[in-house]
Design an enzyme around this catalytic site. Structure first.
Site, PDB file in Angstrom:
ATOM      1  N   HIS A 294     -10.450  -6.052  -2.494  1.00 28.18           N
ATOM      2  CA  HIS A 294     -11.498  -5.924  -1.470  1.00 28.18           C
ATOM      3  C   HIS A 294     -12.687  -5.253  -2.163  1.00 28.18           C
ATOM      4  O   HIS A 294     -12.826  -4.021  -2.157  1.00 28.18           O
ATOM      5  CB  HIS A 294     -10.996  -5.084  -0.290  1.00 28.18           C
ATOM      6  CG  HIS A 294      -9.912  -5.757   0.489  1.00 28.18           C
ATOM      7  ND1 HIS A 294     -10.112  -6.927   1.184  1.00 28.18           N
ATOM      8  CD2 HIS A 294      -8.607  -5.438   0.663  1.00 28.18           C
ATOM      9  CE1 HIS A 294      -8.981  -7.297   1.769  1.00 28.18           C
ATOM     10  NE2 HIS A 294      -8.052  -6.416   1.466  1.00 28.18           N
TER      11      HIS A 294
ATOM     12  N   ASN B 107       2.094  -4.684  -3.349  1.00 22.74           N
ATOM     13  CA  ASN B 107       0.701  -5.067  -3.097  1.00 22.74           C
ATOM     14  C   ASN B 107      -0.104  -3.822  -2.753  1.00 22.74           C
ATOM     15  O   ASN B 107       0.375  -2.955  -2.009  1.00 22.74           O
ATOM     16  CB  ASN B 107       0.713  -6.048  -1.898  1.00 22.74           C
ATOM     17  CG  ASN B 107      -0.577  -6.778  -1.670  1.00 22.74           C
ATOM     18  OD1 ASN B 107      -1.123  -7.372  -2.604  1.00 22.74           O
ATOM     19  ND2 ASN B 107      -1.063  -6.778  -0.431  1.00 22.74           N
TER      20      ASN B 107
ATOM     21  N   ASP C  59     -12.245 -10.355  -1.163  1.00 21.16           N
ATOM     22  CA  ASP C  59     -13.546 -10.491  -0.500  1.00 21.16           C
ATOM     23  C   ASP C  59     -14.517  -9.576  -1.229  1.00 21.16           C
ATOM     24  O   ASP C  59     -14.117  -8.757  -2.054  1.00 21.16           O
ATOM     25  CB  ASP C  59     -13.501 -10.229   1.022  1.00 21.16           C
ATOM     26  CG  ASP C  59     -12.709  -9.003   1.435  1.00 21.16           C
ATOM     27  OD1 ASP C  59     -12.734  -8.007   0.690  1.00 21.16           O
ATOM     28  OD2 ASP C  59     -12.075  -9.027   2.506  1.00 21.16           O
TER      29      ASP C  59
ATOM     30  N   GLU D 251      -6.144 -10.558  -1.698  1.00 25.56           N
ATOM     31  CA  GLU D 251      -6.950 -10.429  -0.471  1.00 25.56           C
ATOM     32  C   GLU D 251      -8.445 -10.390  -0.795  1.00 25.56           C
ATOM     33  O   GLU D 251      -9.203  -9.588  -0.243  1.00 25.56           O
ATOM     34  CB  GLU D 251      -6.537  -9.155   0.301  1.00 25.56           C
ATOM     35  CG  GLU D 251      -5.064  -9.097   0.634  1.00 25.56           C
ATOM     36  CD  GLU D 251      -4.654  -7.883   1.461  1.00 25.56           C
ATOM     37  OE1 GLU D 251      -5.537  -7.191   2.010  1.00 25.56           O
ATOM     38  OE2 GLU D 251      -3.448  -7.629   1.557  1.00 25.56           O
TER      39      GLU D 251
ATOM     40  N   GLU E  30       0.799  -1.237   0.000  1.00 27.31           N
ATOM     41  CA  GLU E  30       0.000   0.000   0.000  1.00 27.31           C
ATOM     42  C   GLU E  30       0.831   1.285   0.000  1.00 27.31           C
ATOM     43  O   GLU E  30       0.646   2.142   0.863  1.00 27.31           O
ATOM     44  CB  GLU E  30      -0.980  -0.029   1.176  1.00 27.31           C
ATOM     45  CG  GLU E  30      -1.885  -1.256   1.125  1.00 27.31           C
ATOM     46  CD  GLU E  30      -2.786  -1.413   2.356  1.00 27.31           C
ATOM     47  OE1 GLU E  30      -2.776  -0.531   3.226  1.00 27.31           O
ATOM     48  OE2 GLU E  30      -3.483  -2.446   2.421  1.00 27.31           O
TER      49      GLU E  30
HETATM   50  O1  9MR Z   1      -6.946  -8.797   8.246  1.00 26.54           O
HETATM   51  C1  9MR Z   1      -6.142  -7.868   8.934  1.00 26.54           C
HETATM   52  C2  9MR Z   1      -6.834  -7.461  10.197  1.00 26.54           C
HETATM   53  O2  9MR Z   1      -6.918  -8.548  11.089  1.00 26.54           O
HETATM   54  C3  9MR Z   1      -6.114  -6.316  10.839  1.00 26.54           C
HETATM   55  O3  9MR Z   1      -6.877  -5.845  11.914  1.00 26.54           O
HETATM   56  C4  9MR Z   1      -5.910  -5.211   9.836  1.00 26.54           C
HETATM   57  C5  9MR Z   1      -5.179  -4.048  10.421  1.00 26.54           C
HETATM   58  O4  9MR Z   1      -4.782  -3.149   9.461  1.00 26.54           O
HETATM   59  O5  9MR Z   1      -5.189  -5.722   8.728  1.00 26.54           O
HETATM   60  C6  9MR Z   1      -5.927  -6.655   8.060  1.00 26.54           C
HETATM   61  O6  9MR Z   1      -5.331  -7.028   6.851  1.00 26.54           O
HETATM   62  C7  9MR Z   1      -5.128  -5.986   5.922  1.00 26.54           C
HETATM   63  C8  9MR Z   1      -3.945  -6.377   5.081  1.00 26.54           C
HETATM   64  O7  9MR Z   1      -2.845  -6.638   5.901  1.00 26.54           O
HETATM   65  C9  9MR Z   1      -3.612  -5.311   4.060  1.00 26.54           C
HETATM   66  N1  9MR Z   1      -4.763  -4.958   3.267  1.00 26.54           N
HETATM   67  C10 9MR Z   1      -5.965  -4.653   3.996  1.00 26.54           C
HETATM   68  C11 9MR Z   1      -6.302  -5.777   4.964  1.00 26.54           C
HETATM   69  C12 9MR Z   1      -7.616  -5.496   5.677  1.00 26.54           C
HETATM   70  O8  9MR Z   1      -7.501  -4.400   6.518  1.00 26.54           O
END
Ligand code: 9MR
Length: 471
Positions: free
Chosen positions: A247, A211, A277, A275, A170
């Site tokens: 997402h 990513n 969903d 990722e 990101e």
């Molecule tokens: O799934 C992850 C969640 O458990 C955490 O709370 C969150 C914190 O930022 O991160 C989530 O995973 C993220 C991923 O690492 C990067 N892209 C977005 C995902 C969803 O927030």
């Protein structure tokens, strides 16, 4: 001393031995087993095997606490061939204080993946979020050294074990400008090339990815990623792929998704959906679940249509594990499995898009193994003897039996197999002399464990990733 024989499918025994979550898993297993034989083809069509037969992978994200959820692990270990640790490889966990590394939580997930013959995507080395305050508080002159040291140590720890690394996560704002995070502030956009070179120096084999989210369609942010990749490739910076988080919001898979992936591949990198969903405004309806099925099929069709799309990872196994409801109040139901791990229309659509012929998904197909066992318990300890039988028609060369130990039980010694870890989701692997199991042949091993009152039997056995029958 009490002695009990393992007869897991008997309902009375199951109630005694399993917790609520596991009862759900048993229900799901039973449902899968009860499919009419005409539909049994689904048993051979896990997402994982279907994807692999098309030359891509299908993965999921899991967190450490998921390892205690036997319904979840049974599906993860059978349906998915790639695992991304959801949080455990992030900087706040792996280097919470400068120079002090903690790989134990991620190592547990790595062990689970290995026990189930899953590959792993490392996530993530350099990210503005889940970054400990000691990094964001460093003088800018010290950030480069801290970043390189972090990458070098973490990548070296997992060298040889991972399929890929999300090296930088990101980096962009929505308008395509770089985020002004600790790394950009210290090094400008050059931090990306430096991070990639540092990762490659520590592991020459793991595929190195950038990513991001909201880069699936053509827009200012994906244009910025495209220009970055083009520039890095022209400088010879080691970069193997770009991860598109995906997402999605229901019904909003961008129409430019495929063309966008293709323009990245044309730059000489792989692409992956990292990722996935697809969030639905709650409550979900038949119509929204069907739209979600269509969205999932679009994603699969797109990846299959793009040479260079390495695979797809869903973010979490089921709706109960998804980050969506916590972040987008009023939205949820974003994965292929409902809150009780029953496959949704999105599962069927995904399997069909991957070439599966059946309309009756089997979330946990029976494998070619049977497990029996006995447990002998006393005040604080127990011994267990387990016998695995190969009920299939081909010889198994090398076995890894995964199972879930009840809470409070800790393995202290074992014989005829090596067991790890000592608690939770355990994998028992053959020793040098008992790895071959001809059709119909059996092998026995055992272990001793301490307990804190719960002397229940282990649950949800799977051999080399496929669930076993237990009677
Ligand atoms: O799934 C992850 C969640 O458990 C955490 O709370 C969150 C914190 O930022 O991160 C989530 O995973 C993220 C991923 O690492 C990067 N892209 C977005 C995902 C969803 O927030």
């Amino acid at each position: 001393m009490s002695v009990r024989t393992l007869r897991l499918p008997r309902p009375r025994h199951a109630r005694r031995a399993f917790g609520a979550a596991a009862v759900t898993a048993v229900a799901a297993l039973a449902a899968a087993t009860l499919l009419p034989t005409g539909q049994a083809g689904a048993a051979d069509t896990t997402l994982r095997s279907l994807a692999e037969s098309k030359g891509i992978y299908f993965g999921t994200a899991m967190t450490q606490s998921d390892l205690n959820n036997s319904a979840l692990t049974a599906i993860a270990g059978s349906q998915f061939g790639m695992l991304t640790p959801g949080n455990e490889m992030k900087w706040d966990t792996t280097e919470p204080a400068r120079g002090s590394f903690n790989f134990a939580p991620a190592d547990r997930l790595v062990s689970f993946a290995q026990a189930n013959s899953m590959r792993l995507r490392g996530h993530t080395l350099v990210w503005h979020s889940q970054l400990p305050s000691w990094v964001s508080g460093l003088p800018t002159t010290q950030v480069k050294a801290a970043m390189e040291n972090h990458i070098t140590n973490e990548v070296a720890h997992y060298k040889g074990k991972l399929y890929s690394w999300d090296v930088v996560n990101e980096p962009f704002n929505e308008d395509g400008s770089f985020r002004t995070d600790a790394f950009y502030n210290a090094m400008g956009s050059g931090f990306v090339a430096d991070a990639l070179r540092t990762a490659r120096a520590a592991d020459t084999n793991a595929k190195l990815y950038l990513n991001d989210y909201n880069i699936e369609g053509r827009n200012p942010k994906s244009d910025a990623m495209y220009n970055l990749v083009k520039s890095l490739k022209s400088q010879g910076v080691p970069l193997d792929g770009v991860g598109f988080q995906a997402h999605f919001v229901l019904g909003q898979v961008p129409s430019t998704f495929k063309a966008n992936l293709q323009r990245f591949v044309a730059l000489g990198v792989n692409v992956a959906v990292t990722e996935l969903d697809d969030r639905i405004q709650l409550p979900a309806t038949t119509a929204s679940l069907n739209q979600q099925a269509s969205d999932y099929a679009t994603v699969v069709d797109t990846c299959l249509a793009v040479t260079g799309c390495a695979g797809i990872t869903q973010w979490g196994v089921g709706d109960a594990d998804s980050w969506i409801p916590g972040t987008f109040p009023g939205y949820g139901a974003a994965t292929m499995y409902d809150a009780n791990y029953r496959p949704k229309p999105a599962y069927t659509a995904t399997a069909t898009a991957l070439g599966g012929g059946s309309t009756s998904p089997s979330p946990t197909p029976a494998g070619s193994c049977k497990v029996t066992g006995t447990v002998s318990a006393w005040n604080s300890g127990l011994t267990e003897d387990i016998t695995i039988t190969n009920t299939g028609s081909t010889t198994i060369n090398g076995w890894s039996l995964a199972f879930t130990l009840p809470t409070g039980q800790t393995v202290t010694s074992s014989w005829n197999a090596s067991l790890a870890p000592a608690t939770g989701q355990v994998a028992a692997k053959n020793l040098s002399y008992n790895g071959a199991l001809a059709p119909g042949a059996s092998s026995s091993f055992g272990f001793q464990a301490t307990h804190t009152g719960n002397t229940s039997l282990p649950s949800l056995f799977s051999l080399n990733g496929a669930p076993c029958t237990t009677a």
